[in-house]
Design a protein around this motif. Sequence first.
Motif, PDB file in Angstrom:
ATOM      1  N   THR A 119       0.847  -1.189   0.000  1.00 22.16           N
ATOM      2  CA  THR A 119       0.000   0.000   0.000  1.00 22.16           C
ATOM      3  C   THR A 119       0.883   1.239   0.000  1.00 22.16           C
ATOM      4  O   THR A 119       1.872   1.296   0.742  1.00 22.16           O
ATOM      5  N   ASN A 120       0.513   2.229  -0.816  1.00 20.22           N
ATOM      6  CA  ASN A 120       1.270   3.481  -0.894  1.00 20.22           C
ATOM      7  C   ASN A 120       2.754   3.226  -1.167  1.00 20.22           C
ATOM      8  O   ASN A 120       3.644   3.835  -0.547  1.00 20.22           O
ATOM      9  N   ASN A 121       2.990   2.287  -2.102  1.00 19.20           N
ATOM     10  CA  ASN A 121       4.358   1.975  -2.537  1.00 19.20           C
ATOM     11  C   ASN A 121       5.244   1.487  -1.401  1.00 19.20           C
ATOM     12  O   ASN A 121       6.461   1.735  -1.375  1.00 19.20           O
TER      13      ASN A 121
END
Length: 491
Positions: free
Chosen positions: A123-125
């Motif tokens: 999630t979110n890189n």
Amino acid sequence: MRLLSLPHVLLILLSTALAAARPSPVAGPHPEITDRAMLVDRTPSPVEGRDIISSVVGAVEGADSYLSSILGTYPSYVASGVPVWYEDLPTGTAVQSSLGVSDSDLAAQPTQVLNFPSYANWTNNAWNLRFRGNVFKQPVIPESKLDDLANVFLVGTSIQQLPAAEQTQARNLTAEIFVVQQPNVDVAFNLQPVTSTTGVGPGGPQNISLVGQTTAEGDYDQFIPIANVSGPGGYLTCGDKAPAPQTMSVYTVGTLTGNATAYFIPPTGITVISDIDDILRITRIYQPADGLMNTFAKPFVPWMNMPDIYATWAKENPDFHFHYLTTTPEQASRNYMEFIYNTYPMGSFDDRPLNFSDVSATLSIRKYLLEKIFQTFPQRKFILVADTSNSDVMKDYPAMVSEFPNQVQCIFLRNTSATDSGDKFPYDTSGFEGLNQNQYMFFKVPDDLNGLDIVNGQCYNQSVPQNVTFKEQGLPFGLSNKARALEAPTL
């Protein structure tokens, strides 16, 4: 009219698996791990006076009136494997007080951690890893006291009448139930690459501290972002590029008892979520005397050739993620994990935390844990596996289809009443009405699952009769058929 004696009532209510034997040995720390700081207990809890045996016996006596109150109706709590007595089982300092363990004696015992094999999402890189477990101390309990406590559960027999190996397992389980959970404790972990005979896995060492402290029950459960640190095996592959799950070892700082494996799961792919009792192992929850002994004293035994089915799935689909979900209380989970990882493919694990302790909360824990993993991986497909002896499964599994459209790949349910004459509890198939038959199957033996193209959504073996009425089924003595015969005809 009293149809059941108290021993029989207790046996029915003891149908949830209490299966933890002594803790299995844990691997030593990785040589690269630096000296470990000690866990710090910020706020010692006051001692709460309470007698263990009288508490359990009192709850058992209450169970008799509970069951009597619902005779004539379907006892859903009983068939769900929910022990009503467990909501009054002493925990924490109540155990310490009843056992007469002094603060100094308890302080002298090492702080231990039960850390569960968990999963991470991308999630979110970044990888976000779920840390979940319990911090506790295990007081020294004299064997005579352990025997007294064990005999409360061993209805119809006593620990002295069991073979030596079963006596040992019953005492170990009893000792693991009566531990003193540690609230308000800071917990930290050290992540290391997995080392195996094939080499060193990806990821580099790093230290992680929980945000805040353990709960009043000594639990922790939170997601924490993980830095993608390079190790001898290189970096962890980014989630949007990872073709299959990756693993790292998790060591709890300050103790050798909190070791586990973390599974880093790509955003897309297939996860198998599997119940354990009466689908992966022989429990016979619906035959209380057998269920009690199979969980409390006897070694775990796989159900037929189900290990072969899972081994085939894992071999043919190395990108599968296996997640084992049981409503067994967390104090009793060690034997479950040991059995699973010696018998089935490796994977993450969930059970019932201590704050889900009363009947209504216990019946909701499976749905809570299912929703948690579905929400964590909104793009993954899920194969759900269980049996018909759990009413929460019969309601929650089909509900996931409507709650999370396009995420349920298959539902496989062993029909226990069709394969074991000892299962007299009915089950409700109404939740499956309107579902595509190709999406689910009630099966009798593991071989019914052979040859299905589950990756492409083939979940129904047409050679396996279904006989689903979308009503309550499985009543003994043909009562299900008689009930249907009395229904008004549909025009």
